[in-house]
Write a protein that holds these residues in place. Structure first.
Motif, PDB file in Angstrom:
ATOM      1  N   PRO A 115      35.484  64.915 -93.678  1.00  0.00           N
ATOM      2  CA  PRO A 115      36.712  65.685 -93.439  1.00  0.00           C
ATOM      3  C   PRO A 115      37.633  65.766 -94.647  1.00  0.00           C
ATOM      4  CG  PRO A 115      36.767  63.557 -92.307  1.00  0.00           C
ATOM      5  CD  PRO A 115      35.383  63.731 -92.815  1.00  0.00           C
ATOM      6  N   VAL A 116      37.624  64.744 -95.490  1.00  0.00           N
ATOM      7  CA  VAL A 116      38.539  64.749 -96.643  1.00  0.00           C
ATOM      8  C   VAL A 116      38.151  65.835 -97.638  1.00  0.00           C
ATOM      9  CG1 VAL A 116      39.420  63.408 -98.586  1.00  0.00           C
ATOM     10  CG2 VAL A 116      39.080  62.299 -96.369  1.00  0.00           C
ATOM     11  N   LEU A 117      36.871  65.873 -98.019  1.00  0.00           N
ATOM     12  CA  LEU A 117      36.424  66.888 -98.972  1.00  0.00           C
ATOM     13  C   LEU A 117      36.491  68.291 -98.372  1.00  0.00           C
ATOM     14  CD1 LEU A 117      33.391  65.308-100.856  1.00  0.00           C
ATOM     15  CD2 LEU A 117      35.651  65.869-101.753  1.00  0.00           C
ATOM     16  N   VAL A 118      36.200  68.415 -97.067  1.00  0.00           N
ATOM     17  CA  VAL A 118      36.319  69.725 -96.415  1.00  0.00           C
ATOM     18  C   VAL A 118      37.756  70.219 -96.484  1.00  0.00           C
ATOM     19  CG1 VAL A 118      36.209  70.912 -94.182  1.00  0.00           C
ATOM     20  CG2 VAL A 118      34.333  69.427 -94.895  1.00  0.00           C
ATOM     21  N   LEU A 119      38.706  69.336 -96.208  1.00  0.00           N
ATOM     22  CA  LEU A 119      40.128  69.706 -96.268  1.00  0.00           C
ATOM     23  C   LEU A 119      40.546  70.049 -97.693  1.00  0.00           C
ATOM     24  CD1 LEU A 119      42.826  69.941 -94.734  1.00  0.00           C
ATOM     25  CD2 LEU A 119      43.217  67.513 -95.248  1.00  0.00           C
ATOM     26  N   LEU A 120      40.079  69.265 -98.655  1.00  0.00           N
ATOM     27  CA  LEU A 120      40.439  69.506-100.055  1.00  0.00           C
ATOM     28  C   LEU A 120      39.892  70.847-100.542  1.00  0.00           C
ATOM     29  CD1 LEU A 120      41.684  68.479-102.697  1.00  0.00           C
ATOM     30  CD2 LEU A 120      39.516  67.328-103.185  1.00  0.00           C
ATOM     31  N   LEU A 121      38.629  71.127-100.272  1.00  0.00           N
ATOM     32  CA  LEU A 121      38.029  72.392-100.696  1.00  0.00           C
ATOM     33  C   LEU A 121      38.697  73.582-100.012  1.00  0.00           C
ATOM     34  CD1 LEU A 121      34.255  71.346-100.657  1.00  0.00           C
ATOM     35  CD2 LEU A 121      35.651  71.845-102.679  1.00  0.00           C
ATOM     36  N   SER A 122      39.054  73.434 -98.746  1.00  0.00           N
ATOM     37  CA  SER A 122      39.734  74.514 -98.026  1.00  0.00           C
ATOM     38  C   SER A 122      41.126  74.758 -98.603  1.00  0.00           C
ATOM     39  CB  SER A 122      39.842  74.171 -96.536  1.00  0.00           C
ATOM     40  OG  SER A 122      38.568  73.979 -95.972  1.00  0.00           O
ATOM     41  N   GLY A 180      49.160  76.388 -94.443  1.00  0.00           N
ATOM     42  CA  GLY A 180      49.234  74.984 -94.061  1.00  0.00           C
ATOM     43  C   GLY A 180      48.895  74.753 -92.602  1.00  0.00           C
ATOM     44  N   VAL A 181      49.405  75.613 -91.724  1.00  0.00           N
ATOM     45  CA  VAL A 181      49.104  75.493 -90.298  1.00  0.00           C
ATOM     46  C   VAL A 181      47.617  75.736 -90.051  1.00  0.00           C
ATOM     47  CG1 VAL A 181      49.517  76.509 -88.019  1.00  0.00           C
ATOM     48  CG2 VAL A 181      51.436  76.093 -89.565  1.00  0.00           C
ATOM     49  N   THR A 182      47.043  76.702 -90.764  1.00  0.00           N
ATOM     50  CA  THR A 182      45.616  76.978 -90.617  1.00  0.00           C
ATOM     51  C   THR A 182      44.783  75.768 -91.023  1.00  0.00           C
ATOM     52  OG1 THR A 182      46.041  79.313 -91.130  1.00  0.00           O
ATOM     53  CG2 THR A 182      43.758  78.567 -91.218  1.00  0.00           C
ATOM     54  N   LEU A 183      45.186  75.095 -92.101  1.00  0.00           N
ATOM     55  CA  LEU A 183      44.482  73.881 -92.515  1.00  0.00           C
ATOM     56  C   LEU A 183      44.585  72.792 -91.449  1.00  0.00           C
ATOM     57  CD1 LEU A 183      45.451  73.581 -96.305  1.00  0.00           C
ATOM     58  CD2 LEU A 183      43.244  74.235 -95.350  1.00  0.00           C
ATOM     59  N   ALA A 184      45.780  72.645 -90.853  1.00  0.00           N
ATOM     60  CA  ALA A 184      45.978  71.619 -89.826  1.00  0.00           C
ATOM     61  C   ALA A 184      45.117  71.909 -88.589  1.00  0.00           C
ATOM     62  CB  ALA A 184      47.454  71.540 -89.439  1.00  0.00           C
ATOM     63  N   VAL A 185      45.107  73.179 -88.175  1.00  0.00           N
ATOM     64  CA  VAL A 185      44.281  73.559 -87.026  1.00  0.00           C
ATOM     65  C   VAL A 185      42.807  73.340 -87.349  1.00  0.00           C
ATOM     66  CG1 VAL A 185      43.557  75.494 -85.570  1.00  0.00           C
ATOM     67  CG2 VAL A 185      45.973  75.201 -86.130  1.00  0.00           C
ATOM     68  N   VAL A 206      45.757  85.403 -95.889  1.00  0.00           N
ATOM     69  CA  VAL A 206      45.679  83.980 -96.228  1.00  0.00           C
ATOM     70  C   VAL A 206      45.135  83.186 -95.047  1.00  0.00           C
ATOM     71  CG1 VAL A 206      47.038  81.932 -96.796  1.00  0.00           C
ATOM     72  CG2 VAL A 206      47.505  84.102 -97.944  1.00  0.00           C
ATOM     73  N   GLY A 207      45.616  83.513 -93.827  1.00  0.00           N
ATOM     74  CA  GLY A 207      45.162  82.795 -92.641  1.00  0.00           C
ATOM     75  C   GLY A 207      43.671  82.978 -92.391  1.00  0.00           C
ATOM     76  N   ILE A 208      43.198  84.226 -92.467  1.00  0.00           N
ATOM     77  CA  ILE A 208      41.778  84.500 -92.223  1.00  0.00           C
ATOM     78  C   ILE A 208      40.915  83.885 -93.321  1.00  0.00           C
ATOM     79  CG2 ILE A 208      40.047  86.333 -92.118  1.00  0.00           C
ATOM     80  CD1 ILE A 208      42.160  88.085 -90.757  1.00  0.00           C
ATOM     81  N   GLY A 209      41.338  84.050 -94.579  1.00  0.00           N
ATOM     82  CA  GLY A 209      40.565  83.477 -95.685  1.00  0.00           C
ATOM     83  C   GLY A 209      40.481  81.965 -95.617  1.00  0.00           C
ATOM     84  N   SER A 259      37.059  79.801 -94.769  1.00  0.00           N
ATOM     85  CA  SER A 259      36.603  78.795 -95.733  1.00  0.00           C
ATOM     86  C   SER A 259      36.468  77.431 -95.062  1.00  0.00           C
ATOM     87  CB  SER A 259      37.569  78.715 -96.914  1.00  0.00           C
ATOM     88  OG  SER A 259      38.826  78.200 -96.511  1.00  0.00           O
ATOM     89  N   PHE A 260      37.426  77.080 -94.187  1.00  0.00           N
ATOM     90  CA  PHE A 260      37.336  75.801 -93.485  1.00  0.00           C
ATOM     91  C   PHE A 260      36.095  75.784 -92.593  1.00  0.00           C
ATOM     92  CE2 PHE A 260      38.438  71.911 -91.644  1.00  0.00           C
ATOM     93  CZ  PHE A 260      39.608  71.419 -92.208  1.00  0.00           C
ATOM     94  N   GLY A 261      35.841  76.901 -91.910  1.00  0.00           N
ATOM     95  CA  GLY A 261      34.652  76.980 -91.077  1.00  0.00           C
ATOM     96  C   GLY A 261      33.373  76.876 -91.887  1.00  0.00           C
ATOM     97  N   PHE A 262      33.347  77.539 -93.053  1.00  0.00           N
ATOM     98  CA  PHE A 262      32.155  77.485 -93.902  1.00  0.00           C
ATOM     99  C   PHE A 262      31.901  76.067 -94.406  1.00  0.00           C
ATOM    100  CE2 PHE A 262      30.507  77.402 -98.267  1.00  0.00           C
ATOM    101  CZ  PHE A 262      29.240  77.938 -98.047  1.00  0.00           C
TER     102      PHE A 262
END
Length: 505
Positions: A231-238, A262-267, A316-319, A323-326
């Motif tokens: 989760p850490v690297l996924v969050l960082l890359l996103s 920021g909210v998109t990253l949190a979700v 920004v939200g969709i991108g 990216s988080f999903g990928f």
């Protein structure tokens, strides 16, 4: 516009027909299809020759044989193609469908990657003209442009397949190799960063230290055999991807767009833990449904949080969400690398378009598909990457020097808006023509690449037909590649009209 497209279709059809006549004539006169049988010592040689003559209609003039082929090929207009049989009596329709699946998968992926990377490199190179980044990109582009396809393919086969299989048996990175990798990418980061020597030195130091640390840690925990992001690297890359989309839209000036990211990253972080059981045994329909849901969630967050900058916030939200999903999916894929190694064993198959009778789960099957797709895709990508980057750079520089660009700049329009919303759109117009022709050229280049990497695609079909002086497989190859060129040119015309509304008139 419709009249223009119809006229182009008619001209393209005429060119396709003329080319087919010429190619058929050249193939049937390139040798003797009975030559092998004439040298045979078999007692039934005459019967075999008579059977082959009847099957290939060798007792007919070439133009009569062409008419037979053209009559069957013209049925493709009503989706009832009849491309005849090869010299062995096998149906060419079946062979070309199987070959198209392999070749188009390879060429399409290479084209998409080359467009994305080439255009990005060209745009950044034009914006930062005559900087270290520009010189670096120019050097890399000319190196790629000058590489012979067969030579690059053989090198990748040696070091990306044979040497990799030797290394994966006991994967470890020596201290010297780690230092060299860190220094190389540090120098690359310094070159693309630009600025004064202090800034470039800082980029070199940070990149080299981070890369050295990661490789050392990965080597100590045997990450090469049991990799994962977590989760850490996924969050960082996103977060890095979110910063990229912010740079393309509003930058850091609009807080609501920043909050959307920021909210998109949190979700995304919450969903990362919730969705893990669902991703254990997925299928492509589930992945597609999750991707669509990701787009919807990112768009909704941007719409309700974005305020006056809804469009930028939705981008920004969709991108960020995608990216988080990928990265979440890629993390799950990495965790199955060890299982794939257990099934595949050594050597890992990097030659061919698929392992026969491979029996693995969803992710292990993707690894089997990817390891064999990677090397030929790289070869075909570097063929086109140089052209896209150089043409984009030249087109972008020409657009940036236009009067309307200077007028917009004098009105206070920011460089980011000028480059992304005005210059880039107009600079892409000439690139659409290159894309159309490059796709067809890549299919032709795939003949060599498929031969080196053992792919049973259209290249193998073309070569087999040519060696056997059998026109039907060769003409099937021509029919697919020629039609692809026509379709890509039609798409280029449509893209022209969408990029420049004046063309619609």
């Amino acid at each position: 516009m419709l009249q223009f497209v119809l006229r182009r279709i008619a001209i393209s059809a005429l060119v396709l027909w003329a080319g087919s006549v010429l190619l058929y004539f050249l193939v049937v006169n390139s040798g003797d299809p009975l030559d092998t049988l004439r040298q045979s010592q078999a007692t039934n040689r005459e019967q075999q020759m008579a059977a082959l003559t009847e099957r290939m209609n060798l007792d007919e003039p070439w133009y009569v044989r062409y008419g037979m082929w053209f009559g069957g090929a013209s049925k493709c207009l009503i989706l009832a193609c009849d491309l005849g049989t090869d010299r062995g009596g096998s149906d060419v329709n079946t062979a070309i469908v199987a070959a198209m699946g392999s070749s188009l998968r390879l060429v399409t992926l290479a084209t998409v990657i080359a467009i994305v990377l080439g255009v990005a490199m060209g745009v950044l190179s034009a914006i930062r003209q005559y900087t270290a980044f520009d010189y670096t990109v120019t050097f890399v582009a000319f190196v790629f442009f000058s590489l012979p396809v067969f030579w690059a393919a053989v090198l990748l086969k040696q070091y990306g397949a044979i040497e990799f299989n030797n290394w994966i048996a006991d994967p470890s990175v020596s201290l010297v190799t780690t230092l060299l990798i860190a220094i190389f990418f540090g120098l690359f980061a310094s070159a693309i960063t630009g600025g004064d020597m202090r800034r470039r030195g800082l980029a070199f130091g940070i990149t080299a230290i981070i890369l050295f640390a990661f490789i050392t840690i990965f080597d100590s925990i045997d990450w090469w055999v049991q990799p994962a992001l977590g989760p850490v690297l996924v969050l960082l890359l996103s977060a890095v991807t979110m910063a990229f989309f912010l740079m393309l839209t509003t930058g850091l000036r609009d807080k609501k767009v920043l909050i959307t990211g920021g909210v998109t990253l949190a979700v995304g972080l919450v969903v990362y833990f919730v969705i893990q059981p669902v991703l254990n045994e997925p299928n492509w329909w589930l992945i597609l449904g999750l991707a669509v849901s990701t787009v919807v969630v990112g768009g909704v967050l941007g719409y309700f949080i974005g305020g006056f900058e809804k469009r930028a916030a939705m981008t920004v939200g969709i991108g960020t969400a995608l990216s988080f999903g990928f990265y979440t999916f890629f993390d799950k894929l990495l965790t199955n690398w060890g299982g794939y190694l257990d099934i595949a064993g050594r050597p890992i198959s990097t030659i061919g378009s698929g392992t026969p009778n491979f029996n693995g789960n969803f992710y292990e099957t993707i690894w089997d598909w990817s390891t064999q797709l990677l090397l030929p895709t790289i070869v075909l990508t570097i063929i086109s990457l140089a052209s896209y980057s150089r043409y984009t750079r030249g087109s972008m520089l020409e657009t940036l020097q236009q009067d309307y660009m200077r007028t917009a700049r004098s009105k206070g329009v920011s460089d980011r808006v000028l480059n992304t919303r005005h210059a880039l759109r107009n600079a892409l117009i000439p690139i659409t023509t290159i894309v159309a022709f490059d796709f067809a050229n890549l299919i032709g280049g795939a003949v060599v690449t498929e031969s080196v990497f053992g792919w049973t695609g259209m290249g193998a079909l073309f070569q087999a037909g040519l060696k056997a002086v059998d026109p039907n497989p060769v003409m099937a190859f021509y029919l697919v590649t020629g039609t692809a060129a026509v379709i890509m040119n039609m798409l280029a015309d449509i893209a022209y009209a969408s990029l420049d509304p004046r063309i619609r008139r």
